[in-house]
Design a protein around this motif. Structure first.
Motif, PDB file in Angstrom:
ATOM      1  N   ALA A 172      50.463 121.404  54.350  1.00  0.00           N
ATOM      2  CA  ALA A 172      48.846 121.671  54.345  1.00  0.00           C
ATOM      3  C   ALA A 172      48.748 122.881  54.975  1.00  0.00           C
ATOM      4  O   ALA A 172      49.379 123.266  55.776  1.00  0.00           O
ATOM      5  N   PRO A 173      47.600 123.654  54.842  1.00  0.00           N
ATOM      6  CA  PRO A 173      46.932 124.559  55.427  1.00  0.00           C
ATOM      7  C   PRO A 173      46.924 124.128  56.894  1.00  0.00           C
ATOM      8  O   PRO A 173      46.681 122.928  57.318  1.00  0.00           O
ATOM      9  N   ARG A 174      47.285 124.994  58.045  1.00  0.00           N
ATOM     10  CA  ARG A 174      47.377 124.611  59.402  1.00  0.00           C
ATOM     11  C   ARG A 174      45.977 124.068  59.898  1.00  0.00           C
ATOM     12  O   ARG A 174      45.029 125.045  59.582  1.00  0.00           O
ATOM     13  N   ARG A 233      56.568 118.671  58.678  1.00  0.00           N
ATOM     14  CA  ARG A 233      56.604 120.044  58.388  1.00  0.00           C
ATOM     15  C   ARG A 233      55.482 121.047  59.113  1.00  0.00           C
ATOM     16  O   ARG A 233      55.451 122.092  59.735  1.00  0.00           O
ATOM     17  N   ALA A 234      54.351 120.223  59.132  1.00  0.00           N
ATOM     18  CA  ALA A 234      52.885 120.655  59.963  1.00  0.00           C
ATOM     19  C   ALA A 234      53.373 121.008  61.372  1.00  0.00           C
ATOM     20  O   ALA A 234      53.029 121.908  62.113  1.00  0.00           O
ATOM     21  N   LYS A 235      54.328 120.168  61.941  1.00  0.00           N
ATOM     22  CA  LYS A 235      54.644 120.313  63.408  1.00  0.00           C
ATOM     23  C   LYS A 235      55.573 121.881  63.537  1.00  0.00           C
ATOM     24  O   LYS A 235      55.154 122.470  64.358  1.00  0.00           O
ATOM     25  N   VAL A 277      57.294 113.213  63.853  1.00  0.00           N
ATOM     26  CA  VAL A 277      56.203 113.135  63.081  1.00  0.00           C
ATOM     27  C   VAL A 277      54.650 113.534  63.430  1.00  0.00           C
ATOM     28  O   VAL A 277      53.838 113.563  62.493  1.00  0.00           O
ATOM     29  N   PHE A 278      54.720 113.514  64.611  1.00  0.00           N
ATOM     30  CA  PHE A 278      53.106 113.602  65.098  1.00  0.00           C
ATOM     31  C   PHE A 278      53.264 115.343  65.730  1.00  0.00           C
ATOM     32  O   PHE A 278      54.060 115.755  66.491  1.00  0.00           O
ATOM     33  N   VAL A 279      52.156 116.067  65.070  1.00  0.00           N
ATOM     34  CA  VAL A 279      52.141 117.478  65.732  1.00  0.00           C
ATOM     35  C   VAL A 279      51.908 117.773  66.989  1.00  0.00           C
ATOM     36  O   VAL A 279      52.374 118.563  67.709  1.00  0.00           O
TER      37      VAL A 279
END
Ligand code: FAD
Ligand code: SF4
Length: 491
Positions: free
Chosen positions: A205-207, A39-41, A380-382
């Motif tokens: 999480a927060p960016r 999701r962060a990516k 899974v890695f940004v």
């Protein structure tokens, strides 16, 4: 001047031929439907693209669509140009549409042409040789014809075990604050998930990664001022309570094109020249950026596209679901793997040693399919993109190419993790034990890996010693039976 279509990893000013060039930006939702990203990516990519659209204002046409084809139908027949895309698939796409392609990848210091020139007549593509060539041609850490300080490689001063403390005690990397653009991204992602259009892994999480050039420069300045000095000695070390250690956390920004690698390298060299950071740390950092990063980018294009199908160790097992979903830290007893999976779930990032020696090493030992593993790393890695994942995972971490990038597989037992981290102290397993309830899955897995691949590795000179060791192991049958039983269950 043609309109420049900027892809989501081409967001810095260097991707335009002139500051006022007309721009096309496309946000395609289909990209997120095809795979289950962190999701962060997804958040970072959308945030960076939307921030760039805002910055460019009327200079850009920004289309939020389902597919690229839909966007192209909307813009009509006007001539478009693109900068060399960063993957084979995107390269094929732009060439099949007849767009003008600016040949040099402007997020890198090495053109494909320059690399071909360097390769010509060489038997082996050693990273160390490439790195020295880069130092000379860019004049980085050089005093005349000599490397600054008289040596090219200061690894003997670097790569030490971690200090006996919980953390390095450094300031955390500079963190951006979220703004309205991020708020909108979060709402959109929530809605797409609710509507069943996409699904993600990992925490929302927060960016933490820079999404604009200003943020990228702020992270770089802070790194050089507060963290670079400690980079070298601890660059391979891991502390459970300090995921960042002294790493720059700049790869996401560099891979989005927000920061040019030479900018980062020049800032680091200036810190050394002004006495703000020691040579070993600066050399270690420079080696990562104009050495490793540029080397990986160049070999991606140098190797044929079917490189992604290489699997010389015949590793055919599917990745287990507990590993894919990142939420297995509760089920995993092995302290190192559990901590790294948790960190990855929280941020979509861990530094290079957890990637290589905890995640990659485990997959290698268990015989997980390298193509699936490469796709997983990418998702899974940004900072994961095809160009960077393919050589790093298929070649470096899984040895699936039979040694085009490394002289031997990066397989190792718990002793390495014990030396380079504080994970083993808090673990239910013992890195020195290979049979029984306290047998470390990495130590036992290492021997089981060697046993499974002994024939395939027997002609590799650097594997002679480990294979001799295997022959002397009195309890090998027990180790192999135990690891077969452990299989792909969470260790
Ligand atoms: C199995 C595996 C997978 C990896 N996947 C990626 C990936 O998807 N994206 C990615 O950018 N890096 C990848 N790397 C390289 C490296 O782990 C990350 O670049 C680094 O951890 C990023 O954190 P940092 O910016 O703090 O790096 P630092 O430790 O501060 O290093 C400085 C810079 O060097 C560059 N760099 C160093 N090594 C490499 C390398 N092998 N390949 C490319 N760049 C490098 C990065 O731009 C990084 O920002 C991978 C390494 C391994 C072993
Ligand atoms: S003992 Fe083995 S499993 Fe446990 S932390 Fe150490 S290396 Fe990892």
């Amino acid at each position: 001047m043609t309109t420049r279509w900027l892809f989501a990893d081409q967001l810095g000013p260097q991707f335009l031929d002139a500051p006022d060039q007309q721009v096309l930006l496309v946000e395609s939702r289909a990209v997120f439907r095809r795979r289950r990203f962190h999701r962060a990516k997804a958040h970072l990519l959308l945030s960076a693209l939307r921030h760039r659209a805002l910055e460019l204002g009327d200079q850009a046409v920004f289309l939020q669509v389902d597919t690229y084809d839909e966007a192209l139908r909307q813009v009509g027949d006007g001539p478009l140009s693109v900068v060399q895309p960063t993957s084979y698939a995107a390269d094929r796409f732009v060439r099949s549409r007849g767009f003008e392609v600016v040949p040099e990848g402007r997020g890198f210091a090495t053109t494909r042409e320059a690399f071909s020139g360097w390769v010509a007549g060489r038997k082996r593509l050693l990273m160390e040789d490439f790195y020295r060539w880069q130092r000379v041609r860019f004049g980085v850490l050089m005093d005349g014809d000599e490397p600054t300080g008289g040596q090219w490689n200061l690894d003997h001063d670097n790569r030490e075990p971690p200090p006996k403390r919980r953390t390095l005690g450094l300031e955390e990397p500079w963190l951006p604050g979220e703004d309205d653009v991020d708020g909108q991204v979060r709402e959109d992602l929530d809605r797409w998930v609710r509507d069943g259009l996409v699904s993600f892994v990992g925490d929302d999480a927060p960016r933490w990664a820079p999404a604009t050039r200003w943020e990228a420069l702020a992270r770089l300045d802070h790194f050089v001022e507060h963290r670079l000095a400690d980079f070298g000695p601890t660059e391979d070390a891991m502390l459970g309570a300090d995921p960042w250690m002294a790493h720059s956390a700049l790869s996401p920004a560099m891979n989005l094109g927000l920061l040019h690698p030479l900018e980062a390298v020049h800032a680091a060299e200036q810190a050394y020249r002004e006495g703000r950071a020691p040579l070993n740390s600066v050399e270690g950092y420079v080696r990562q950026v104009i050495g490793w990063r540029e080397y990986i980018w160049s070999v991606y294009w140098h190797f044929p596209e079917d490189y992604r199908d290489r699997n010389v160790l015949a590793a055919d097992s599917d990745l287990p679901e507990w590993f894919r979903t990142l939420d297995a830290d509760e089920q995993v007893t092995a302290n190192c793997l559990s901590s790294v999976l948790r960190d990855l779930r929280e941020r979509g990032w861990v530094h290079h040693i957890p990637r290589l020696m905890v995640l990659g090493n485990y997959a290698l030992q268990r015989g997980w399919n390298p193509r699936q593993l490469t796709a997983w790393f990418h998702e899974v890695f940004v900072d994961g993109y095809d160009w960077v994942m393919l050589p790093n995972v298929t070649g470096m971490s899984q040895h699936a190419d039979g040694g085009l990038m490394t002289t031997k597989p990066y397989a190792s037992g718990g002793a390495y993790i014990n030396r380079m981290s504080d994970y083993c102290g808090g673990c239910a397993y013992d890195p020195k034990v290979r049979v029984g309830p306290t047998a470390c899955p990495y130590t036992a897995g290492y021997w089981a890996f060697l046993e499974r691949n002994a024939e395939r590795l027997q002609d590799n000179r650097r594997m002679r010693q480990p294979l001799l060791g295997l022959g002397r192991l009195g309890d090998l049958d027990e180790v192999v039976a135990q690891e077969r039983e452990r299989g792909d269950a969470p260790p």
